[in-house]
Each structure stands twice: as structure tokens, then as C-alpha cells.
Design a protein around this motif. Structure first.
Motif, PDB file in Angstrom:
ATOM      1  N   HIS A  21       0.796  -1.239   0.000  1.00  0.00           N
ATOM      2  CA  HIS A  21       0.000   0.000   0.000  1.00  0.00           C
ATOM      3  C   HIS A  21       0.823   1.281   0.000  1.00  0.00           C
ATOM      4  O   HIS A  21       1.440   1.640   0.999  1.00  0.00           O
ATOM      5  N   GLU A 152      -8.492   3.127  -3.507  1.00  0.00           N
ATOM      6  CA  GLU A 152      -8.762   3.231  -2.061  1.00  0.00           C
ATOM      7  C   GLU A 152      -9.964   4.144  -1.837  1.00  0.00           C
ATOM      8  O   GLU A 152      -9.884   5.352  -1.996  1.00  0.00           O
ATOM      9  N   HIS A 178     -13.048   4.389   2.775  1.00  0.00           N
ATOM     10  CA  HIS A 178     -11.850   5.072   3.291  1.00  0.00           C
ATOM     11  C   HIS A 178     -12.243   5.677   4.628  1.00  0.00           C
ATOM     12  O   HIS A 178     -12.835   4.980   5.452  1.00  0.00           O
ATOM     13  N   HIS A 216     -10.269  -0.333   5.982  1.00  0.00           N
ATOM     14  CA  HIS A 216     -11.109   0.850   6.209  1.00  0.00           C
ATOM     15  C   HIS A 216     -12.606   0.543   6.281  1.00  0.00           C
ATOM     16  O   HIS A 216     -13.395   1.461   6.506  1.00  0.00           O
ATOM     17  N   HIS A 237      -3.348  -2.705   4.376  1.00  0.00           N
ATOM     18  CA  HIS A 237      -2.590  -1.975   5.416  1.00  0.00           C
ATOM     19  C   HIS A 237      -3.379  -1.945   6.719  1.00  0.00           C
ATOM     20  O   HIS A 237      -4.241  -1.128   6.919  1.00  0.00           O
ATOM     21  N   ARG A 248      -9.829   1.152  13.573  1.00  0.00           N
ATOM     22  CA  ARG A 248      -8.988   1.107  12.380  1.00  0.00           C
ATOM     23  C   ARG A 248      -8.161  -0.184  12.310  1.00  0.00           C
ATOM     24  O   ARG A 248      -7.691  -0.566  11.255  1.00  0.00           O
ATOM     25  N   ASP A 317       2.069   2.145   3.713  1.00  0.00           N
ATOM     26  CA  ASP A 317       1.265   3.374   3.787  1.00  0.00           C
ATOM     27  C   ASP A 317       2.138   4.573   4.177  1.00  0.00           C
ATOM     28  O   ASP A 317       1.627   5.560   4.705  1.00  0.00           O
TER      29      ASP A 317
HETATM   30 ZN   LIG Z   1      -5.546   3.862   4.019  1.00  0.00          ZN
END
Ligand SMILES: [Zn+2]
Length: 371
Positions: A21, A152, A178, A216, A237, A248, A317
């Protein structure tokens, strides 16, 4: 002469990396970063700028990826739609969001024309590119970065026909959500199920044999997506909620379900997902943060649940709207992900485990999805 030989040998013993990612095109277009430049140049260009928290602190560029032997990345298109009154950044119509993702695609194409990057769309292209990064007789500086296109947040797909069009352009992975409310699925920081349009999106993705990135999604959205979608699933991620509280992160039960589906979970190096209690813009990376090694705790945890080392990977990320200020304190650029190999050795991982984490698990997942 002898020293050159040794350093060359050492260089070649560093495994190449697949990063599941990165938001490269977003950085190119919204941060106005020329990622062909070395990081020192990009930082210099941003001197005195205050429009983003991570100005002068970026850690990702194409030369840095090569230096870190990050030969394949999953690179995003990303653009959010926002309703009036939203505090999140985004576009006022799906059509503008679509146009933004098309600009991002145009940047990836420009990098392809330059020989900086090459798009990977299928099994054969993956195997070919993998061999290139395993070929030690070619200098890494002469190798393009392979990228797999991922979306994403699906807000920018005006209709499902736009998904088909994107598939033709090489899009292979979609994460429907997201941050905040979304047109297909609500994301991090919200609760609730997928929208009916999100269910239709998953069915269309199944038809096209695409990969679902569950990153997400809300907890309810996760359960529903795992139900509705029959194809390959991964979490590009994501870290562990048992170690760092908050929606998260993935619960142990979610990790178990992902493992049962053959998923790979990419570890994120955004430090607020590595340690508890991080406050963006306030916390100090040395005092409140963590070293790179902290990620191994998340990997240990997932391996304990799985009973093997087959489901963990890197989804760094590291250019996701933050930079050095919110990264592990012993990381200066993304090339420092190479240091993970010695850390893993120290933590008792075998050489074959290390290769699995660096690229093999990710490659195996993609190969299976595309075969
Ligand atoms: Zn993200």
C-alpha cells in the motif's frame, strides 16, 4: 576493490520487498511531489511550506524505493466525495473525484513512459517482474518499480460502468471504503452496513475477478463484505486491535476470518496504528512513538493466531498524508524498511520466514488470485 565486492555482495543479500500500500499518485498530484527526485530534493523544494503537516518530511520517492529494493508496490488511485458540511477533504461531486483518479492514472502512465514504473495486471506480468527483481546481474537502479493499481475508497466510481472501464485500465484491487461516509461503504470512524450500491459493487468485482481490500471498512461492513464477496480478499494496510485499540485495527476474530480466506495482511507503519494513544499533530515521534521493531509485535500476534507465517506482509502506507513526523523514529526514508530483515532475524524469524514477509506471501496471494 575488495571493499566494493563485499558491499555489492551485501547489497544482493538484502531481499527485495513488495509493499502492498502506497499512495504515490496522490503525492504527485496533491502534494505536488516529483517522485522521480531523491527525497533530499523533494524536501528542499518544500522548505517553508505549511499547507500540509508532512511538508519537508516525506519519506517516499522512486529512487528511495529502488534503494530499499521495493520492487513491487500496490499503488492507489484515491479521491473522496464529500457532502456539504463535511469536515473531511474531498470533492463536491463523484464526477470531480473520478476526474482526479484519472489524473492520477495519467501520472502512473507518464512514469511508465519514462521507464520509472511498469504496470502489473496479470499472473505472467507478475512472474516476469518478480524475476527482474531477483536477477542480481542487473543493477537495481536500472529496474522499474512494478505497480499494481488499487482504488482506495470507491467514491470516484460514478457508476459500475466506471469500474469496468477502470478494470480495462489495469485496476485490479478495490477497497470500497476510506475515512468517513462513503458512496458505496462508510469507512473508518463510522459504523453501519454497506450501502446497497456497495453490495452491487462487490458483485461486479466478483464478476471481473477483482481483489477486495477490506481495509477501512466498518466492522459491520467487514462481516457483510466477507459474506457477499466470493473472490480473493486481503487487508493491504492493517495492524492488530488487540495491540492497538481502535476500529482502524483488525480484531482477532477478523484476523481469523481473513486467514481462513487465504488473505495476506500488510502491516502499516503509520505510527498511530503501531502504538496506542497517538494524537496526530500533537504526539512526538521520539517520546510517544515507536521504533520499526514494534511492528514485529503485530506480526507475532497474527502468526500466533494463524499458527504459521504465511499471512503477514508489508503494506507500509508511508506516504499516506504523513511523513517522518508520524513514522517509526528510526526510519528516515522508506528504504529503511530493509532494516526489518535484521530485526526479524533477531526476533527469531527464519530466513524463509523473512522472505515470506518481504515479498513471498504477497506474491503468492496475487499469483493465486490471478492464476
Ligand atoms: Zn488507508
Amino acid at each position: 576493490m575488495k571493499m566494493t565486492d563485499t558491499s555489492k555482495m551485501k547489497k544482493h543479500h538484502r531481499a527485495w520487498i513488495l509493499d502492498a500500500h502506497l499512495d504515490l499518485a496522490m503525492n504527485a498530484l496533491e502534494w505536488n511531489r516529483d517522485l522521480r527526485q531523491p527525497i533530499s530534493e523533494i524536501r528542499k523544494r518544500e522548505k517553508g511550506m505549511t499547507d500540509k503537516l508532512d511538508r519537508e518530511k516525506g519519506v517516499v520517492s522512486l529512487p528511495a524505493l529502488r534503494r530499499g529494493r521495493i520492487g513491487i508496490v500496490v499503488a492507489t488511485q484515491i479521491a473522496r466525495y464529500v457532502k456539504p458540511g463535511s469536515e473531511l477533504p474531498g470533492w463536491n461531486s463523484p464526477h470531480q473525484a473520478w476526474a482526479q483518479t484519472q489524473g492520477q492514472l495519467a501520472w502512473y502512465r507518464a512514469m511508465e513512459e519514462e521507464g520509472e514504473m511498469v504496470q502489473i495486471r496479470n499472473y505472467d506480468e507478475l512472474v516476469t517482474h518478480r524475476k527482474l527483481w531477483e536477477n542480481q546481474s542487473i543493477d537495481d537502479d536500472d529496474k522499474p518499480i512494478g505497480y499494481i493499481l488499487s482504488l482506495e475508497g470507491a467514491d470516484s466510481l460514478i457508476t459500475l460502468e466506471h469500474l469496468e472501464k477502470s478494470y480495462q485500465d489495469g485496476l485490479r484491487i478495490v477497497g470500497p471504503a476510506h475515512y468517513g461516509p462513503g458512496r458505496y461503504a462508510d469507512g473508518t470512524g463510522t459504523t453501519g452496513p454497506l450501502h446497497p450500491q456497495g453490495v452491487r459493487l462487490l458483485r461486479k468485482m466478483d464478476e471481473l475477478k477483482m481483489i477486495l481490500d477490506i481495509t477501512h471498512l466498518t466492522d459491520q461492513g467487514f462481516d457483510q463484505a466477507m459474506d457477499v464477496f466470493g473472490g480473493p480478499v486481503w487487508a493491504s494496510h492493517h495492524n492488530s486491535r488487540t495491540l492497538v485499540s481502535g476500529q482502524r485495527q483488525l480484531t482477532d476474530e477478523q484476523i481469523r476470518q481473513l486467514i481462513a480466506r487465504g488473505a495476506v495482511i500488510g502491516a502499516s507503519f503509520d505510527v498511530w496504528m503501531m502504538v496506542s494513544g497517538w494524537v496526530r499533530g500533537t504526539s512526538n515521534r521520539v517520546k510517544d512513538g515507536a521504533p520499526l521493531e514494534r511492528i514485529v509485535d503485530h506480526w507475532d500476534h497474527i502468526c500466533d493466531i494463524a499458527g504459521n507465517t504465511d499471512h503477514i506482509a508489508i503494506g507500509s502506507d508511508l506516504d499516506g498524508a504523513y511523513g517522518k513526523e508520524q513514522s517509526p523514529y528510526d526510519l528516515d526514508t522508506i528504504a529503511d524498511l530493509q532494516n526489518l530483515q535484521d530485526i526479524l532475524r533477531r526476533r527469531g524469524y527464519s530466513e524463509s520466514d523473512i522472505l515470506k514477509i518481504m515479498h513471498d506471501n504477497g506474491c503468492r496471494f496475487l499469483e493465486k488470485a490471478w492464476k
